[in-house]
Scaffold this motif. Structure first.
Motif, mmCIF file in Angstrom:
data_model
loop_
_atom_site.group_PDB
_atom_site.id
_atom_site.type_symbol
_atom_site.label_atom_id
_atom_site.label_comp_id
_atom_site.label_asym_id
_atom_site.label_seq_id
_atom_site.Cartn_x
_atom_site.Cartn_y
_atom_site.Cartn_z
ATOM 1 N N PHE A 8 0.842 -1.211 0.000
ATOM 2 C CA PHE A 8 0.000 0.000 0.000
ATOM 3 C C PHE A 8 0.875 1.259 0.000
ATOM 4 O O PHE A 8 0.891 2.024 -0.960
ATOM 5 C CB PHE A 8 -0.911 -0.051 1.231
ATOM 6 N N LEU A 9 1.635 1.483 1.066
ATOM 7 C CA LEU A 9 2.363 2.755 1.161
ATOM 8 C C LEU A 9 3.698 2.729 0.425
ATOM 9 O O LEU A 9 4.273 3.781 0.155
ATOM 10 C CB LEU A 9 2.575 3.144 2.629
ATOM 11 N N LEU A 10 4.208 1.548 0.108
ATOM 12 C CA LEU A 10 5.519 1.497 -0.556
ATOM 13 C C LEU A 10 5.469 0.851 -1.937
ATOM 14 O O LEU A 10 6.512 0.527 -2.498
ATOM 15 C CB LEU A 10 6.534 0.739 0.317
ATOM 16 N N GLY A 11 4.315 0.647 -2.514
ATOM 17 C CA GLY A 11 4.316 -0.050 -3.801
ATOM 18 C C GLY A 11 3.028 0.016 -4.599
ATOM 19 O O GLY A 11 2.265 0.980 -4.510
ATOM 20 N N GLY A 12 2.798 -1.066 -5.359
ATOM 21 C CA GLY A 12 1.778 -1.094 -6.403
ATOM 22 C C GLY A 12 0.348 -0.866 -5.961
ATOM 23 O O GLY A 12 -0.392 -0.129 -6.617
ATOM 24 N N ALA A 13 -0.070 -1.481 -4.851
ATOM 25 C CA ALA A 13 -1.478 -1.360 -4.457
ATOM 26 C C ALA A 13 -1.847 0.106 -4.223
ATOM 27 O O ALA A 13 -2.924 0.565 -4.629
ATOM 28 C CB ALA A 13 -1.750 -2.185 -3.193
ATOM 29 N N GLY A 14 -0.943 0.835 -3.575
ATOM 30 C CA GLY A 14 -1.202 2.255 -3.302
ATOM 31 C C GLY A 14 -1.269 3.073 -4.584
ATOM 32 O O GLY A 14 -2.124 3.962 -4.735
ATOM 33 N N VAL A 15 -0.380 2.757 -5.512
ATOM 34 C CA VAL A 15 -0.358 3.491 -6.789
ATOM 35 C C VAL A 15 -1.669 3.263 -7.548
ATOM 36 O O VAL A 15 -2.304 4.217 -8.028
ATOM 37 C CB VAL A 15 0.867 3.041 -7.636
ATOM 38 N N TYR A 16 -2.112 2.007 -7.635
ATOM 39 C CA TYR A 16 -3.363 1.737 -8.369
ATOM 40 C C TYR A 16 -4.571 2.363 -7.659
ATOM 41 O O TYR A 16 -5.499 2.850 -8.307
ATOM 42 C CB TYR A 16 -3.575 0.232 -8.538
ATOM 43 N N ALA A 17 -4.547 2.353 -6.333
ATOM 44 C CA ALA A 17 -5.678 2.935 -5.597
ATOM 45 C C ALA A 17 -5.776 4.440 -5.895
ATOM 46 O O ALA A 17 -6.864 4.950 -6.190
ATOM 47 C CB ALA A 17 -5.505 2.694 -4.097
ATOM 48 N N VAL A 18 -4.635 5.133 -5.848
ATOM 49 C CA VAL A 18 -4.678 6.582 -6.094
ATOM 50 C C VAL A 18 -5.005 6.866 -7.568
ATOM 51 O O VAL A 18 -5.739 7.813 -7.879
ATOM 52 C CB VAL A 18 -3.361 7.259 -5.625
ATOM 53 N N ALA A 19 -4.516 6.029 -8.474
ATOM 54 C CA ALA A 19 -4.868 6.215 -9.898
ATOM 55 C C ALA A 19 -6.389 6.129 -10.058
ATOM 56 O O ALA A 19 -6.995 6.957 -10.754
ATOM 57 C CB ALA A 19 -4.172 5.153 -10.752
ATOM 58 N N ALA A 20 -7.011 5.159 -9.384
ATOM 59 C CA ALA A 20 -8.476 5.019 -9.492
ATOM 60 C C ALA A 20 -9.180 6.270 -8.961
ATOM 61 O O ALA A 20 -10.127 6.781 -9.575
ATOM 62 C CB ALA A 20 -8.939 3.777 -8.726
ATOM 63 N N LEU A 21 -8.676 6.812 -7.832
ATOM 64 C CA LEU A 21 -9.308 8.018 -7.260
ATOM 65 C C LEU A 21 -9.191 9.209 -8.211
ATOM 66 O O LEU A 21 -10.153 9.950 -8.419
ATOM 67 C CB LEU A 21 -8.644 8.371 -5.919
ATOM 68 N N VAL A 22 -7.995 9.378 -8.771
ATOM 69 C CA VAL A 22 -7.763 10.537 -9.651
ATOM 70 C C VAL A 22 -8.612 10.407 -10.918
ATOM 71 O O VAL A 22 -9.292 11.357 -11.342
ATOM 72 C CB VAL A 22 -6.251 10.660 -9.989
ATOM 73 N N TYR A 23 -8.608 9.230 -11.532
ATOM 74 C CA TYR A 23 -9.382 9.024 -12.764
ATOM 75 C C TYR A 23 -10.881 9.236 -12.495
ATOM 76 O O TYR A 23 -11.591 9.836 -13.283
ATOM 77 C CB TYR A 23 -9.165 7.600 -13.297
ATOM 78 N N HIS A 24 -11.332 8.720 -11.366
ATOM 79 C CA HIS A 24 -12.748 8.841 -11.019
ATOM 80 C C HIS A 24 -13.113 10.311 -10.843
ATOM 81 O O HIS A 24 -14.148 10.778 -11.340
ATOM 82 C CB HIS A 24 -13.032 8.044 -9.743
ATOM 83 N N ALA A 25 -12.237 11.057 -10.152
ATOM 84 C CA ALA A 25 -12.512 12.484 -9.922
ATOM 85 C C ALA A 25 -12.539 13.256 -11.241
ATOM 86 O O ALA A 25 -13.244 14.258 -11.369
ATOM 87 C CB ALA A 25 -11.471 13.068 -8.968
#
Ligand code: GSH
Length: 418
Positions: free
Chosen positions: A120-137
């Motif tokens: 989450f904070l150091l790798g892929g899961a966190g990156v994909y989660a934030v990408a989803a938030l930004v794209y959704h917004a």
């Protein structure tokens, strides 16, 4: 009292009125100027690394949400969601997309690192989660793509010991993966994982904790270690793992739920004068005490807040309030303005307590800490930052805090919802 770790808190405590000078008109220019300062640091926007070209841009993605540009993307997203910054919303979201796209590309095309793919904070899961938030917004229907990538990572963290360093903590382990799913659920109003997926991750955390506690003959039901250390705090320790299990308590068997509550109470018993040592069994030395979100009361407070919200038992709220008292006395940290071991991280405890109690005293305390961040005493006496833009150690987390101070009813420690 001043110490090697914190400035003396010379502010008067709350006398019944908030500070007048911290309205939108005063804070908005500080937020904008700090964002500009952060962006100037980034090679993607012509900052100091630009002359070094693609290599510098790529290395900016390392460190995930904690210290990479993915954390800056989250900060820009957070600012864009604040109604007071509506006129800059599109610009901030476009900048966030540029940054997070670079990070998702690095995840897909870079050297695959088995240990941080599901982190989450150091790798892929966190990156994909934030990408989803930004794209959704941004209103893009393809926000479901990073969500799909996030979901695929679930199978990686299913085996009980999927990481050698420790499979359960917040930064790289299962608690982090569950935390990311919680943030996505809350912000997108979408159930990201199926009940079966949630259950299997919680089961693996419980099994891992039972195995470790039995193997090490611990006198309590669940314990964990990270790189061989039995941490207690939010960053890598027991408290955030239990916090996540409580956040998904309805998915646990009654007997397992009981083990979680026993562990919460066990952790509560480890308190030493309103604080907890970084490691199980350590005695806190007063002059070297850590009062950080990462290690100590300002991070462990979130577990007791969750315990209070779920059980309504007053002892958990009382513990949380004691965490806040210690943080008021010793939270003007010399390590910088960040949220991991800095002043903004301390101040978030007051915003948490405001949400739990409705007492304006806590807004006042958060305002005082915000004020301190811009004093000469702080600028001259705090450590030089390794990274200006890091979400956890630098100013990106500070910006999130300033935004939350403007809307304290909705404040939440970044990516760590209670
Ligand atoms: N490299 C960090 C920064 O630039 O801010 C400082 C390292 C740091 O403070 N680490 C935290 C800590 O508590 C844990 S994330 N270190 C132990 C200590 O201060 O004794």
């Amino acid at each position: 009292m001043e110490s090697k770790r914190c400035f003396a808190n010379r502010f008067d405590d709350y006398q019944g009125s908030l500070l007048a000078g911290q309205c939108k008109e005063a804070v908005a220019p500080l937020v904008t100027a700090t964002i500009d300062r952060i962006l100037k640091e980034l090679p993607q926007f012509g900052g100091s690394g630009e002359s070094k070209g693609a290599a510098a841009r790529e290395s900016c993605c390392q460190g995930g949400l904690y210290s990479g540009v993915a954390g800056v993307a989250y900060m820009l997203y957070h600012v864009s969601q604040c109604p007071l910054f509506a006129p800059s919303r599109e610009r901030y979201l476009r900048l966030a997309k540029k940054l997070i796209d670079a990070c998702t590309r690095a995840e897909e095309w870079g050297e695959p690192d088995a240990d941080t793919r599901a982190a989450f904070l150091l790798g892929g899961a966190g990156v994909y989660a934030v990408a989803a938030l930004v794209y959704h917004a941004l209103g893009r229907p393809d926000y479901v793509q990073p969500l799909g990538k996030f979901r695929e990572l679930c199978t990686i963290c299913a085996p009980v010991s999927f990481l050698e360093c420790g499979s359960d903590e917040l930064f790289v382990g299962r608690a982090g993966y569950l935390c990311a799913a919680l943030v996505l659920k809350q912000k997108l109003s979408l159930e990201i994982l199926t009940p079966a997926q949630i259950k299997s991750i919680c089961q693996a955390i419980l099994e891992s904790g039972k195995q470790y506690a039995t193997k090490k003959r611990k006198p309590f039901p669940l314990m964990y270690s990270y790189y061989g250390t039995e941490y207690l705090g939010a960053a890598h320790g027991l408290s955030s793992i239990l916090q996540m299990l409580l956040s998904y308590h309805e998915h646990l068997q009654p007997a397992d739920r009981e083990l979680v509550w026993q562990s919460v109470d066990f952790l509560m018993e480890q308190e030493q004068n309103c604080n907890w040592p970084p490691e199980l069994g350590e005695m806190i030395e007063r002059e070297n005490e850590l009062v950080h979100w990462c290690h100590g009361a300002p991070g462990i407070a979130y577990l007791f807040a969750k315990a209070y919200l779920v059980s309504k038992k007053p002892q958990y709220l009382d513990t949380c309030i004691r965490c806040g008292e210690l943080t008021w006395r010793k939270g003007l940290l010399k390590k910088g303005p960040g949220i991991c071991h800095g002043v903004a991280g301390s101040a978030y405890v007051f915003l948490l307590l405001y949400r739990l109690t409705g007492n304006s005293k806590y807004i006042y305390r958060a305002q005082r800490f915000a004020e301190f961040l811009f004093t000469e005493e702080f600028k001259a006496g705090s450590r030089v930052l390794e990274s200006i833009y890091s979400l956890y150690e630098g100013f990106s987390g500070t910006v999130c805090f300033l935004i939350d101070l403007l809307q304290p009813g909705e404040a939440e420690f970044p990516l760590f919802s209670v």
